[in-house]
Design an enzyme around this catalytic site. Structure first.
Site, short mmCIF file in Angstrom:
data_model
loop_
_atom_site.label_atom_id
_atom_site.label_comp_id
_atom_site.label_asym_id
_atom_site.label_seq_id
_atom_site.Cartn_x
_atom_site.Cartn_y
_atom_site.Cartn_z
CB CYS A 58 16.09 15.97 63.03
SG CYS A 58 14.71 14.99 62.40
N1 SAJ Z 1 16.40 26.81 62.92
C1 SAJ Z 1 17.03 28.28 63.46
N2 SAJ Z 1 17.85 28.86 62.45
C2 SAJ Z 1 18.22 28.22 61.40
C3 SAJ Z 1 17.81 26.97 60.85
C4 SAJ Z 1 16.79 26.63 61.67
O1 SAJ Z 1 16.56 28.55 64.24
O2 SAJ Z 1 18.89 28.84 60.61
C5 SAJ Z 1 15.48 26.12 63.57
C6 SAJ Z 1 13.84 25.91 63.06
O3 SAJ Z 1 13.22 27.14 63.23
C7 SAJ Z 1 13.71 24.79 63.56
C8 SAJ Z 1 15.00 24.05 63.87
O4 SAJ Z 1 16.00 24.89 63.95
O5 SAJ Z 1 12.98 24.82 64.90
C9 SAJ Z 1 15.34 22.95 63.07
O6 SAJ Z 1 14.93 23.33 61.60
P1 SAJ Z 1 15.65 22.44 60.68
O7 SAJ Z 1 15.05 22.94 59.24
O8 SAJ Z 1 17.12 22.64 60.66
O9 SAJ Z 1 15.30 21.10 60.91
P2 SAJ Z 1 14.18 20.08 60.45
O10 SAJ Z 1 14.02 19.12 61.64
O11 SAJ Z 1 12.96 20.43 59.93
O12 SAJ Z 1 14.75 19.37 59.26
C10 SAJ Z 1 16.05 19.11 59.23
C11 SAJ Z 1 16.53 19.01 57.81
N3 SAJ Z 1 16.47 20.44 57.42
C12 SAJ Z 1 17.31 21.16 56.63
O13 SAJ Z 1 18.53 20.55 56.25
C13 SAJ Z 1 17.07 22.48 56.33
C14 SAJ Z 1 17.67 18.11 57.62
O14 SAJ Z 1 18.61 18.68 58.38
C15 SAJ Z 1 17.36 16.68 57.90
O15 SAJ Z 1 17.03 16.04 56.91
C16 SAJ Z 1 16.16 16.87 58.80
O16 SAJ Z 1 16.29 17.78 59.98
C17 SAJ Z 1 15.99 15.35 59.89
O17 SAJ Z 1 15.25 14.64 59.49
O18 SAJ Z 1 16.93 15.11 60.46
#
Ligand code: SAJ
Length: 447
Positions: free
Chosen positions: A283
């Site tokens: 995503c």
């Molecule tokens: N990451 C970082 N630093 C942060 C947050 C995340 O480096 O502070 C990295 C993570 O390790 C990962 C990537 O970014 O590799 C994405 O992490 P994420 O939790 O933002 O993404 P997804 O794909 O697991 O889930 C996200 C959902 N997560 C949150 O809101 C916390 C949400 O944004 C969406 O519902 C989902 O993508 C989607 O399906 O679009």
């Protein structure tokens, strides 16, 4: 774009809503993956009869056998819904073509040059258009650029001669699944829905309100589409910001990890993001480029998206530089170094490796001649970009002590970081996973 004001024929909308309200509406879910399967189970749990459709026969067979394969779904709940006959699955689209509500949860990847690939959406739209009948509601949930529902799906449905907003209804409602999040699930994460017409919105809102308490009805599918890509662009940009600040702080001799902790004490006006080895998943690394692509159609460059992508895509290389320098400081080279990658999933406590930074880090280190192994308690094996198979090695004392460098790429919670800190020659920690155990140890290098 304002809602089209085509008056719906009362019988089609009212009869559809009546079926939704008394649960006699049959629901078809196209794509039973991390979005579609949780949705299918939630709809079955409130009494709908749900048929999942997927091109993957393995998934279909597993659902039919009541076997779960999505961590965010409760094994017992899926099995129960199958036993009750409320949930089934098929690889034959004709078996869901006649359902009253069809929800589209197919992937929206990028092409190699970062253009949207909506071929899955288009393919499903073609199938639906061949079978569409009066009284059906079609909901697109796949994350996509603003305009997809009205520019791609609407014309396909109209090809049937049916009137959208009168005979058949079309909505967009973004999925908001956060894989691995035990607190916010498909059931309690509020929903946004936009309809092509007021009647479409009425039908879509009614459908989602049967399983989710808070459903926000917005003025168009484009607003709902834009909401989703904005949410993920917000994350990508802020992750890139914290990553860029980390690279600067490294030059300033400041720990960005300490800065993030300190900034997070502000009770307002800031949201915590942590530095990392790059951005994985299906995503955050991809969705913002859907918006950037659409913006170019309007001669508009979304510079934040381009810059955030550049920074986040560059993080695995930055990590490899860190490893190179840390080994060099210990008179070692990457070539022939025994390197253990700890954690290959794209984020903690999940088993998904898609777009994982670990795979890119492994690529670079392997190209530089390192001897690489990985340990991930959630990922027993994987196939890398080159088709090479890897298997997780046990995190034994011997493995730790024999590694020239242990690289923490994913900070799974079920790892003994105290033992690791005590026995590893060198740790490059890209997640600050050793914060509680390193106590000033000289063998830990932070991102
Ligand atoms: N990451 C970082 N630093 C942060 C947050 C995340 O480096 O502070 C990295 C993570 O390790 C990962 C990537 O970014 O590799 C994405 O992490 P994420 O939790 O933002 O993404 P997804 O794909 O697991 O889930 C996200 C959902 N997560 C949150 O809101 C916390 C949400 O944004 C969406 O519902 C989902 O993508 C989607 O399906 O679009």
């Amino acid at each position: 774009m304002q809602l089209l004001e085509a008056p719906s024929t009362p019988n089609s909308l009212e009869s559809l809503k009546a079926k939704i309200l008394d649960r006699t509406a049959r629901v078809g879910v196209v794509g039973i993956g991390y979005v579609g399967l949780p949705l299918a189970v939630e709809k079955a749990k409130v009494g709908f009869t749900v048929m999942g459709y997927d091109r993957n026969p393995i998934r279909v067979d597993q659902v039919r056998a009541g076997l779960n394969y999505i961590r965010d779904v409760q094994d017992r709940e899926l099995a129960e819904m199958v036993d009750l006959g409320r949930l089934n699955a098929t690889t034959d689209f004709a078996e869901i073509a006649g359902t009253d509500v069809i929800v589209i949860c197919v992937p929206t990847p990028l092409t190699p040059n970062l253009d949207p690939d909506i071929s899955y959406i288009r393919a499903v739209g073609e199938l639906i258009a061949q079978h569409v009948r009066p009284g059906q509601l079609v909901c697109l949930e796949s994350t996509t650029y603003p305009g997809t529902t009205e520019e791609v799906l609407l014309p396909l449905l109209q090809r049937s001669g049916l009137r959208v907003g009168e005979d058949v209804f079309l909505c967009f409602s973004p999925e908001r699944v956060d894989p691995g999040n035990a607190r916010y699930t498909t059931k309690n994460t509020n929903k946004v829905v936009g309809g092509v017409t007021a009647a479409c919105l009425d039908a879509g809102g009614c459908f989602y309100e049967q399983t989710i308490a808070d459903v926000l009805r917005v003025s168009s599918p484009r607003v709902a589409e834009m909401t989703k890509v904005f949410e993920n662009t917000f994350r990508a940009v802020n992750i890139a910001l914290v990553n860029e600040m980390t690279m600067l702080c490294n030059r300033l001799g400041i720990s960005m990890w300490e800065v993030v902790d300190a900034a997070a004490t502000k009770p307002f006006g800031i949201m915590r993001f942590d530095p990392g080895p790059g951005v994985g998943g299906h995503c955050i690394p991809l969705d913002p480029f859907y918006l950037a692509w659409k913006a170019r159609e309007y001669d508009f460059a979304v510079r934040f998206i381009e810059l955030a992508g550049e920074i986040n895509i560059g993080m695995p290389s930055y990590v490899c530089d860190k490893i190179r320098h840390a080994l060099n400081d210990r008179r070692k080279t990457v070539r022939d170094a025994a390197i253990l990658i700890l954690g290959v999933a794209y984020k903690r406590d999940i088993d998904d490796c898609r777009e994982s930074p670990a795979l890119k880090i492994i690529d670079v280190l392997a190209r530089d001649g390192a001897n690489i192994e990985y340990h991930d308690p959630h990922v027993p094996s994987l196939t890398d970009h080159h088709g090479r198979s890897w298997h997780s090695v046990p995190l034994s004392q011997e493995t730790i002590e024999s590694s020239d460098c242990v690289v923490i790429v994913t900070d799974h919670t079920n790892v003994d970081y105290e033992r690791l800190t005590k026995h590893a020659k060198l740790i490059v920690d890209t997640r600050n996973a050793t914060r509680a155990t390193r106590n000033g140890a000289k063998n830990v290098v932070l991102l």
